[in-house]
Design a protein around this motif. Structure first.
Motif, PDB file in Angstrom:
ATOM      1  N   HIS A  22       4.838   1.809   2.180  1.00 53.61           N
ATOM      2  CA  HIS A  22       4.347   1.087   3.497  1.00 53.61           C
ATOM      3  C   HIS A  22       3.976  -0.441   3.134  1.00 53.61           C
ATOM      4  N   GLU A  23       3.116  -0.718   2.384  1.00 56.48           N
ATOM      5  CA  GLU A  23       2.723  -2.052   1.938  1.00 56.48           C
ATOM      6  C   GLU A  23       3.922  -3.119   1.689  1.00 56.48           C
ATOM      7  N   THR A  24       4.952  -2.496   0.892  1.00 55.01           N
ATOM      8  CA  THR A  24       6.142  -3.140   0.539  1.00 55.01           C
ATOM      9  C   THR A  24       6.932  -3.320   1.525  1.00 55.01           C
ATOM     10  N   GLY A  25       7.178  -2.437   2.551  1.00 51.54           N
ATOM     11  CA  GLY A  25       8.126  -2.428   3.415  1.00 51.54           C
ATOM     12  C   GLY A  25       9.540  -1.727   3.213  1.00 51.54           C
ATOM     13  N   LEU A  26       9.360  -0.975   2.068  1.00 49.10           N
ATOM     14  CA  LEU A  26      10.544  -0.257   1.581  1.00 49.10           C
ATOM     15  C   LEU A  26      10.678   1.011   1.894  1.00 49.10           C
ATOM     16  N   LEU A  27       9.677   1.556   2.797  1.00 50.41           N
ATOM     17  CA  LEU A  27       9.612   2.986   3.299  1.00 50.41           C
ATOM     18  C   LEU A  27      11.248   3.456   3.957  1.00 50.41           C
ATOM     19  N   PRO A  28      11.826   2.477   4.788  1.00 47.43           N
ATOM     20  CA  PRO A  28      13.148   2.842   5.217  1.00 47.43           C
ATOM     21  C   PRO A  28      14.116   3.218   3.879  1.00 47.43           C
ATOM     22  N   GLU A  29      14.003   2.663   2.975  1.00 44.53           N
ATOM     23  CA  GLU A  29      15.086   2.800   1.932  1.00 44.53           C
ATOM     24  C   GLU A  29      14.904   4.101   1.126  1.00 44.53           C
ATOM     25  N   VAL A  30      13.923   5.088   1.610  1.00 43.83           N
ATOM     26  CA  VAL A  30      13.594   6.093   0.695  1.00 43.83           C
ATOM     27  C   VAL A  30      13.775   7.487   1.488  1.00 43.83           C
ATOM     28  N   ALA A  31      14.377   8.389   0.984  1.00 39.77           N
ATOM     29  CA  ALA A  31      14.649   9.706   1.634  1.00 39.77           C
ATOM     30  C   ALA A  31      13.451  10.523   0.778  1.00 39.77           C
ATOM     31  N   LEU A  32      12.914  11.423   1.546  1.00 38.44           N
ATOM     32  CA  LEU A  32      11.621  12.309   1.134  1.00 38.44           C
ATOM     33  C   LEU A  32      12.412  13.635   0.698  1.00 38.44           C
ATOM     34  N   GLN A  33      12.188  14.323  -0.342  1.00 37.13           N
ATOM     35  CA  GLN A  33      12.636  15.466  -0.505  1.00 37.13           C
ATOM     36  C   GLN A  33      11.647  16.320  -1.009  1.00 37.13           C
TER      37      GLN A  33
END
Length: 222
Positions: A22-33
């Motif tokens: 969240h803090e880095t703004g990278l959440l949209p680039e990660v799929a959660l398994q």
């Protein structure tokens, strides 16, 4: 490029990574398994394929070997985003790393303590008494440093402490840590106002039948 994170809503170490995303703004680039791991369960084959230690979080980046251990993953994400959660200036960096060590160490004790309480033969009193003393000492030190924590830019140290204090709320909520450490509680309340913190609260999607931690941790005044 989409990254994949071996993830669980119950894991405080996974939460460290989620706050960092969240803090880095990278959440949209990660799929959660969703990956289930536990000391008392057989190793998760899917996790083992990416992390031979069989632990989560583990991050498959797509541009090299999978990364594991929340400290490594969070630093990788910070470097990738140039977000400054790990400061470049040596003194500020060491301060953040020290706080991260305190948060991670406190969290590890709380997790191991709970596992010890689950043993069929009962907990080893010598070990649990030691954890009681160390948790008390750590919280007392954090109370003393509350103003420094509040004044420093939000970084990996505060993130680790958010997750450790969150574990107290999640598994040891009768210990009333806020009542004993009011300065730290005030700082934690300010952290809770951050979206990265409020959006990543630990969720128990597999509730346990018995609360083995009730009454096991008792604080004295900080």
């Amino acid at each position: 490029m989409t990254m994949t994170l071996h993830w669980s809503p119950r894991s405080p170490y996974v939460r460290k990574v989620m706050i960092t995303l969240h803090e880095t703004g990278l959440l949209p680039e990660v799929a959660l398994q969703r990956s289930v791991v536990a000391l008392h369960l057989p190793p998760n084959a899917a996790v083992l394929a990416d992390n031979p230690l069989g632990k989560i979080p583990a991050l498959v980046t797509g541009d090299g070997p999978a990364l594991f251990d929340s400290r490594v993953i969070c630093e990788y994400l910070d470097l990738r985003a140039k977000a400054g959660l790990f400061p470049a200036e040596p003194a500020a960096r060491l301060r953040q790393l020290r706080w991260q060590a305190m948060g991670d160490g406190l969290l590890e004790m709380l997790l191991l303590w709970r596992t010890e309480l689950l043993r069929e033969a009962g907990p080893w009193q010598g070990i649990t008494s030691g954890w009681q003393a160390k948790v008390q000492a750590t919280m007392t030190a954090l109370e003393t440093e509350a103003q420094d924590l509040a004044g420093a830019p939000f970084g990996i140290g505060q993130i680790a402490l958010v997750c450790a204090l969150g574990q107290l709320d999640f598994r040891w909520n009768d210990a009333d840590w806020r009542g004993h450490f009011p300065q730290l509680a005030g700082v934690a309340a300010a952290w809770q106002a951050r979206h990265s913190v409020s959006a990543t609260m630990v969720q128990d999607d597999q509730p346990d039948a018995v609360d083995v931690t009730a009454g096991q941790l008792r604080f004295s005044a900080g």
